[in-house]
Design an enzyme around this catalytic site. Structure first.
Site, PDB file in Angstrom:
ATOM      1  N   ASN A  85       0.812  -1.227   0.000  1.00  0.00           N
ATOM      2  CA  ASN A  85       0.000   0.000   0.000  1.00  0.00           C
ATOM      3  C   ASN A  85       0.841   1.270   0.000  1.00  0.00           C
ATOM      4  OD1 ASN A  85       0.772  -0.693   2.604  1.00  0.00           O
ATOM      5  ND2 ASN A  85      -1.000   0.271   3.548  1.00  0.00           N
TER       6      ASN A  85
ATOM      7  N   GLY B  41       1.726  -5.661   7.391  1.00  0.00           N
ATOM      8  CA  GLY B  41       0.834  -6.333   6.451  1.00  0.00           C
ATOM      9  C   GLY B  41      -0.412  -6.815   7.152  1.00  0.00           C
TER      10      GLY B  41
ATOM     11  N   THR C 225      -1.248 -12.891   8.103  1.00  0.00           N
ATOM     12  CA  THR C 225       0.173 -13.113   7.776  1.00  0.00           C
ATOM     13  C   THR C 225       1.023 -12.844   9.012  1.00  0.00           C
ATOM     14  OG1 THR C 225      -0.382 -12.176   5.622  1.00  0.00           O
ATOM     15  CG2 THR C 225       1.926 -12.620   6.032  1.00  0.00           C
TER      16      THR C 225
ATOM     17  N   GLU D 116       3.207  -4.795  12.459  1.00  0.00           N
ATOM     18  CA  GLU D 116       2.251  -3.696  12.279  1.00  0.00           C
ATOM     19  C   GLU D 116       1.172  -4.238  11.360  1.00  0.00           C
ATOM     20  OE1 GLU D 116       0.452  -1.103  11.062  1.00  0.00           O
ATOM     21  OE2 GLU D 116       1.730   0.688  11.012  1.00  0.00           O
TER      22      GLU D 116
ATOM     23  N   CYS E  95      -3.400   1.347   6.564  1.00  0.00           N
ATOM     24  CA  CYS E  95      -3.872   0.591   7.734  1.00  0.00           C
ATOM     25  C   CYS E  95      -4.511   1.520   8.772  1.00  0.00           C
ATOM     26  CB  CYS E  95      -2.748  -0.242   8.327  1.00  0.00           C
ATOM     27  SG  CYS E  95      -1.248   0.699   8.574  1.00  0.00           S
TER      28      CYS E  95
HETATM   29  P1  NDP Z   1       0.187  -9.650   3.323  1.00  0.00           P
HETATM   30  O1  NDP Z   1       0.148  -9.587   4.778  1.00  0.00           O
HETATM   31  O2  NDP Z   1      -0.028 -10.961   2.674  1.00  0.00           O
HETATM   32  O3  NDP Z   1       1.557  -9.064   2.735  1.00  0.00           O
HETATM   33  C1  NDP Z   1       2.482  -8.228   3.389  1.00  0.00           C
HETATM   34  C2  NDP Z   1       3.903  -8.676   3.095  1.00  0.00           C
HETATM   35  O4  NDP Z   1       4.139  -9.965   3.660  1.00  0.00           O
HETATM   36  C3  NDP Z   1       4.199  -8.845   1.607  1.00  0.00           C
HETATM   37  O5  NDP Z   1       5.547  -8.540   1.352  1.00  0.00           O
HETATM   38  C4  NDP Z   1       3.946 -10.318   1.408  1.00  0.00           C
HETATM   39  O6  NDP Z   1       4.528 -10.796   0.259  1.00  0.00           O
HETATM   40  C5  NDP Z   1       4.567 -10.875   2.656  1.00  0.00           C
HETATM   41  N1  NDP Z   1       4.112 -12.199   3.028  1.00  0.00           N
HETATM   42  C6  NDP Z   1       2.956 -12.827   2.715  1.00  0.00           C
HETATM   43  N2  NDP Z   1       2.912 -14.048   3.281  1.00  0.00           N
HETATM   44  C7  NDP Z   1       4.064 -14.211   3.965  1.00  0.00           C
HETATM   45  C8  NDP Z   1       4.609 -15.258   4.754  1.00  0.00           C
HETATM   46  N3  NDP Z   1       3.960 -16.379   4.979  1.00  0.00           N
HETATM   47  N4  NDP Z   1       5.819 -15.079   5.309  1.00  0.00           N
HETATM   48  C9  NDP Z   1       6.498 -13.931   5.131  1.00  0.00           C
HETATM   49  N5  NDP Z   1       6.041 -12.912   4.376  1.00  0.00           N
HETATM   50  C10 NDP Z   1       4.836 -13.030   3.804  1.00  0.00           C
HETATM   51  O7  NDP Z   1      -0.819  -8.613   2.804  1.00  0.00           O
HETATM   52  P2  NDP Z   1      -1.682  -8.741   1.513  1.00  0.00           P
HETATM   53  O8  NDP Z   1      -0.985  -8.040   0.469  1.00  0.00           O
HETATM   54  O9  NDP Z   1      -2.125 -10.107   1.163  1.00  0.00           O
HETATM   55  O10 NDP Z   1      -2.951  -7.998   2.030  1.00  0.00           O
HETATM   56  C11 NDP Z   1      -3.871  -8.719   2.835  1.00  0.00           C
HETATM   57  C12 NDP Z   1      -4.532  -7.804   3.781  1.00  0.00           C
HETATM   58  O11 NDP Z   1      -3.580  -7.298   4.692  1.00  0.00           O
HETATM   59  C13 NDP Z   1      -5.100  -6.573   3.150  1.00  0.00           C
HETATM   60  O12 NDP Z   1      -6.331  -6.807   2.548  1.00  0.00           O
HETATM   61  C14 NDP Z   1      -5.169  -5.703   4.334  1.00  0.00           C
HETATM   62  O13 NDP Z   1      -6.277  -6.068   5.092  1.00  0.00           O
HETATM   63  C15 NDP Z   1      -3.936  -6.030   5.102  1.00  0.00           C
HETATM   64  N6  NDP Z   1      -2.809  -5.131   4.849  1.00  0.00           N
HETATM   65  C16 NDP Z   1      -2.436  -4.330   5.847  1.00  0.00           C
HETATM   66  C17 NDP Z   1      -1.414  -3.451   5.667  1.00  0.00           C
HETATM   67  C18 NDP Z   1      -0.960  -2.558   6.734  1.00  0.00           C
HETATM   68  O14 NDP Z   1      -0.338  -1.537   6.445  1.00  0.00           O
HETATM   69  N7  NDP Z   1      -1.175  -2.899   8.000  1.00  0.00           N
HETATM   70  C19 NDP Z   1      -0.722  -3.325   4.389  1.00  0.00           C
HETATM   71  C20 NDP Z   1      -1.149  -4.273   3.395  1.00  0.00           C
HETATM   72  C21 NDP Z   1      -2.170  -5.132   3.640  1.00  0.00           C
HETATM   73  P3  NDP Z   1       3.621 -10.930  -1.069  1.00  0.00           P
HETATM   74  O15 NDP Z   1       2.959  -9.615  -1.284  1.00  0.00           O
HETATM   75  O16 NDP Z   1       4.620 -11.237  -2.067  1.00  0.00           O
HETATM   76  O17 NDP Z   1       2.642 -12.027  -0.783  1.00  0.00           O
END
Ligand code: NDP
Length: 500
Positions: free
Chosen positions: A149, A225, A229, A247, A285
């Site tokens: 994001n 994220g 996750t 976070e 977020c």
């Molecule tokens: P994720 O939590 O999947 O992704 C965040 C990061 O973690 C990315 O770099 C992702 O890689 C990586 N990742 C994913 N799975 C793993 C794992 N098992 N081990 C280590 N790293 C991992 O977020 P999404 O993009 O799928 O979004 C899902 C939801 O998360 C959103 O709909 C939203 O609700 C929330 N979100 C919250 C954010 C915040 O700022 N708090 C930011 C983004 C999302 P990759 O993208 O390559 O899978």
């Protein structure tokens, strides 16, 4: 078409197996790049490079580490327009937002930690029995995992304090938005960072991200994220007691009091709430996704907010008049649309928006893009699923309240606890809310105003630990107590009794 590469041990390279991920501009759905689909083998190489580089980086004078970060900030600043354009096409966000928020903040992160580490004071206490000091020993290899994001903003928010504190870094940006981290890696090489100090591995979370988290030579993990996750990362890190900062998601309340809507104050409050709910297409977020309105102010506030939201321009991210660009992907758009459908089936009433933007009203260049209209929904119980689960899109709900205690109970009544905003012109009342809201940040008559010295983070399902200022620098170091006996001591007998 750009070919993104990993940076491992100072060299740019593809994934060891040669696999790639196709990267799209979500506003046009056109392909803009390929990125390595890295494997555990690539992660091993990156962690090894970081581990080898660690002792020399740790032992550099703090001033030298700070200088590298400042040089990197200079190069991002030099190329800030290119960074902003790339961030916009990678995410679909308005170019104006990338120019005004993402890239300036990334530069500020680098500069802030370059300075903050120099300002860190030695912690030491003198007593009659001697002198106690706290040495902060960098942990080693830091894994920095960032989301899509705010790609460069959040990646630099993690790697800058890690490097300043003396750790070396393996970064894993989101597979959806690899471009700005790749450009940053290029600038790091240009800035002369020693090889292995900053490594960036691109790939899918469950594959390369999971391998990084589980790697035995990774000392700590900082992650932003999704909550699910975050949970899987905490589990994977637990057996080896890696230090983890998470976070995660939020379901942040904005509490609108009647006095913030009285007289002329209403315009600033409406503007502030529209920004809090819909900046970056609601994909921050900290976005306000539940707007709690004092019932006596409902009729004055809600129609004005609806009218303001109706005027928000959704469209081509490259146009200067665009307020909201595209969501991050077509899949995410389906998720957001499904969440709105679910809200309607729970009894929610859509006041504005509620669907994908009709492609006929979009400029031709972006007709295929993932555009969703900013949406306000009311008539949902605070306990409805739509008021409990994060949607992470341009969707906010409106909930009336009668008393402050009721507002506090609703605001605190989800599993999340990231942030809240209070829109109130009576300071004592606003401060009472701030004391009672169970979350990491409370903004008063403002939203996302950040002083980088102040910690930010969440409680409960919104995460663990804090980032910002000394909290970030301390995360990447182990405090070691060093206790001296009294300086005057000469007799071994006396010394023994002092330590007894
Ligand atoms: P994720 O939590 O999947 O992704 C965040 C990061 O973690 C990315 O770099 C992702 O890689 C990586 N990742 C994913 N799975 C793993 C794992 N098992 N081990 C280590 N790293 C991992 O977020 P999404 O993009 O799928 O979004 C899902 C939801 O998360 C959103 O709909 C939203 O609700 C929330 N979100 C919250 C954010 C915040 O700022 N708090 C930011 C983004 C999302 P990759 O993208 O390559 O899978």
């Amino acid at each position: 078409m750009r070919v993104v590469q990993n940076l491992i041990d100072g060299a740019f390279q593809g994934a060891s197996g040669g696999a790639i991920i196709n990267v799209f501009d979500p506003a046009t759905l056109g392909q803009i790049a390929t990125a390595p689909d890295s494997t555990a083998h690539d992660v091993d190489a990156a962690v090894e490079a970081a581990a080898n580089a660690f002792p020399a980086w740790r032992d550099l004078p703090v001033k030298a580490r700070s200088g590298f970060l400042d040089r990197l900030a200079d190069l991002v600043e030099r190329d800030s327009e290119e960074f902003a354009r790339v961030e916009s096409i990678d995410t679909g966000k308005p170019l104006s937002l990338a120019r005004s928020l993402d890239i300036p903040r990334a530069i500020a992160n680098l500069r802030f930690f370059a300075r903050e580490v120099l300002d860190t004071e030695l912690e030491a206490y003198e007593t009659a029995q001697g002198r106690a000091m706290v040495r902060r020993r960098p942990l080693g290899v830091a894994a920095c995992i960032s989301p899509w994001n705010l790609p460069l903003y959040l990646f630099t928010w993690k790697m800058a304090p890690a490097l300043a504190a003396g750790c070396t870094v393996v970064g894993k940006p989101s597979e959806v938005t690899p471009l700005s981290a790749w450009m940053l890696a290029q600038r790091a090489v240009e800035a002369g960072f020693p090889r292995g100090v900053l490594n960036v591995v691109h790939g899918r979370g469950p594959l390369s991200g999971a391998a990084l988290v589980a790697h035995p030579r990774v000392a700590c993990i900082t992650f932003t994220g999704g909550t699910m996750t975050g949970e899987s990362i905490a589990r994977a890190a637990a057996p080896s007691f890696k230090r983890v900062a998470l976070e995660l998601g939020g379901k942040n309340a904005a509490i609108v009091c009647a006095d913030a809507v009285a007289g002329d104050a209403v315009d600033a409050t409406v503007e502030g709430i529209a920004r809090a709910a819909f900046t970056n297409q609601g994909q921050v977020c900290h976005c306000a996704s539940r707007i709690l309105v004092e019932r006596s102010a409902w009729d004055r506030f809600v129609p004005r907010l609806v009218a303001r939201v109706r005027r928000l321009q959704v469209g081509d991210p490259m146009e200067s008049t665009t307020d909201l660009g595209s969501l991050i992907s077509a899949q995410h758009l389906l998720k957001v649309a499904a969440a709105v459908e679910a809200a309607i089936s729970e009894g929610g009433r859509v006041l504005v928006g509620g669907s994908r933007v009709d492609s006929a009203v979009l400029p031709e260049r972006v007709r295929g893009g993932a555009f969703f209209a900013p949406t306000l929904i009311d008539s949902l119980a605070p306990t409805a699923r739509s008021n409990q689960e994060e949607i992470f899109g341009p969707v906010a709900t409106l909930i009336p309240f009668d008393t402050d205690d009721e507002a506090i109970a609703i605001a605190n009544g989800t599993r999340y606890g990231l942030s809240a905003s209070v829109w109130c012109r009576t300071d004592t009342r606003a401060q009472r809310f701030a004391g009672a809201l169970d979350c990491g940040t409370v903004w008063i008559n403002s939203w996302m105003v950040r002083d980088l010295r102040v910690p930010i983070g969440g409680v409960r399902a919104s995460g663990l630990g804090r980032e910002g200022g000394t909290e970030s620098l301390r995360f990447f170091a182990e405090p070691v107590a060093v206790v001296h006996g009294p300086r005057e001591v000469t007799s071994p007998q006396l010394q023994g009794s002092t330590h007894a």
